[in-house]
Design a protein around this motif. Sequence first.
Motif, short mmCIF file in Angstrom:
data_model
loop_
_atom_site.label_atom_id
_atom_site.label_comp_id
_atom_site.label_asym_id
_atom_site.label_seq_id
_atom_site.Cartn_x
_atom_site.Cartn_y
_atom_site.Cartn_z
N ASP A 262 0.83 -1.21 0.00
CA ASP A 262 0.00 0.00 0.00
C ASP A 262 0.86 1.26 0.00
O ASP A 262 0.53 2.26 -0.66
CB ASP A 262 -0.91 0.01 1.23
N PHE A 263 1.95 1.23 0.77
CA PHE A 263 2.84 2.39 0.84
C PHE A 263 3.38 2.75 -0.55
O PHE A 263 3.32 3.91 -0.97
CB PHE A 263 4.00 2.08 1.80
N HIS A 264 3.88 1.76 -1.28
CA HIS A 264 4.42 2.03 -2.61
C HIS A 264 3.32 2.51 -3.57
O HIS A 264 3.58 3.34 -4.45
CB HIS A 264 5.10 0.79 -3.18
N HIS A 265 2.10 2.01 -3.38
CA HIS A 265 1.01 2.46 -4.24
C HIS A 265 0.64 3.91 -3.96
O HIS A 265 0.36 4.67 -4.90
CB HIS A 265 -0.21 1.54 -4.08
N GLN A 266 0.65 4.32 -2.69
CA GLN A 266 0.31 5.72 -2.41
C GLN A 266 1.45 6.65 -2.85
O GLN A 266 1.19 7.78 -3.26
CB GLN A 266 -0.07 5.91 -0.94
#
Length: 430
Positions: A262-266
């Motif tokens: 999720d972090f890399h997606h945001q």
Amino acid sequence: MQPPAALGTNTQVMDTVIVLFNRDLRVADHPALAAACARARLVVPLFVLDPAVPAGRRAGFLSECLADLRGSLRARGGELFVRHGDTVHETMRLARESAAEAVFTSADVSALAQRRQRRLAAQPIEVRLFPGVTVIPPGELLPSGGGDHYRVFTPYWRAWSVAPRRDPERAPTRVEVPDGQPAGDIPDAPRWGALAGGETQGRARMRTWLRDHLAGYAEGRDDLAGDRTSKLSPYLRFGCVSPLELAGCGEEEFVRQLCWRDFHHQVTHAFPGIGRSDYRPHRGHWREDAYAASAWAEGMTGVPIVDAGMRQLLAEGWMHNRARLITASYLVKQLGVDWRTGARHFFELLLDGDVADNCGNWQWVAGTGNDTRRNRAFNPIRQAKRFDPDGEYVRRYVPELAGVPAPLVHEPWLSPRPVRGYPPRLDSPP
């Protein structure tokens, strides 16, 4: 175009809605599909094979995913309509043919996905974006000090861990589709690697792994020879399993890996050029060395643990996460080759290759991304002796070293095609 929203935000009844599938090839916990089935009389599930998104080595896995999704929809009275061409053009063509009033689709984050969403929004049809690709939608969590995304993982993890989540959506029991539309062909493609694609396979793997292996994940996830990771990443990449469902498993170390995703997606949502441009400026210059890069890609560097990881990738379309860190660090920190060279190679071969995770992780290793320790490097010999102490992983993928005992199996060897300047400089800290 409406932003990602929960299912209950709009109850307007429609006649016909297209559900445009992309990286969400499942029927369970699919908010866009659930909303369409709840709000429309007829639903048109659509997947477009767009030449702008070449499947490469993932073509066989994708074909199996589409065939499985078609089977699931047909079992519910529906169909998966497959078209070939530009995604927006083909979606609008089918919208005109079926008299659809709206397009429901899962929001995505890559530069290409965001362009596609903007182009759809400019069409004369209502477009609604839904969550589903990540546990928490990108942009929903914002740092208290300001900014449009979190730049450091630990504060994001703290916020993510306590953030409210939507409830998973049940798979629809019935999908009514319009008459008269040809289904379209799913292309045949050979399987790459050992994993079979599709929601059925993904959910079966998820159930088995959560039941039998989750409890030992924290202790065994870095054991290269033990191979105790879930191998669910290809199913997450194609959306065959729901990241939200997985995040409910309760094992903190495993859930933390989903949070990294999720972090890399945001980050990618806020910085869609992550696949081309440094997130943070690079300090220094990359070496231009096609010979070294080729030896690395072929698993012929002469560093056993690096060669084992690269050969696993070539053979299986997958690589153990610890080996990914070691091989990536070796390319950028020891050989000094541009991270984009490695990211392209990984993206071409990995079944789970996607822009956000692949490029986010490569930039983290290269020191141009979201690592707060920009000079971090992984010494391959020390890493090998720590995470493959008996040399089993190396011998599995480098048969030339089958008879070499541990710990000598991890020492640099003279491969048939050593990197120029061999032996490499291996004095960086682990």
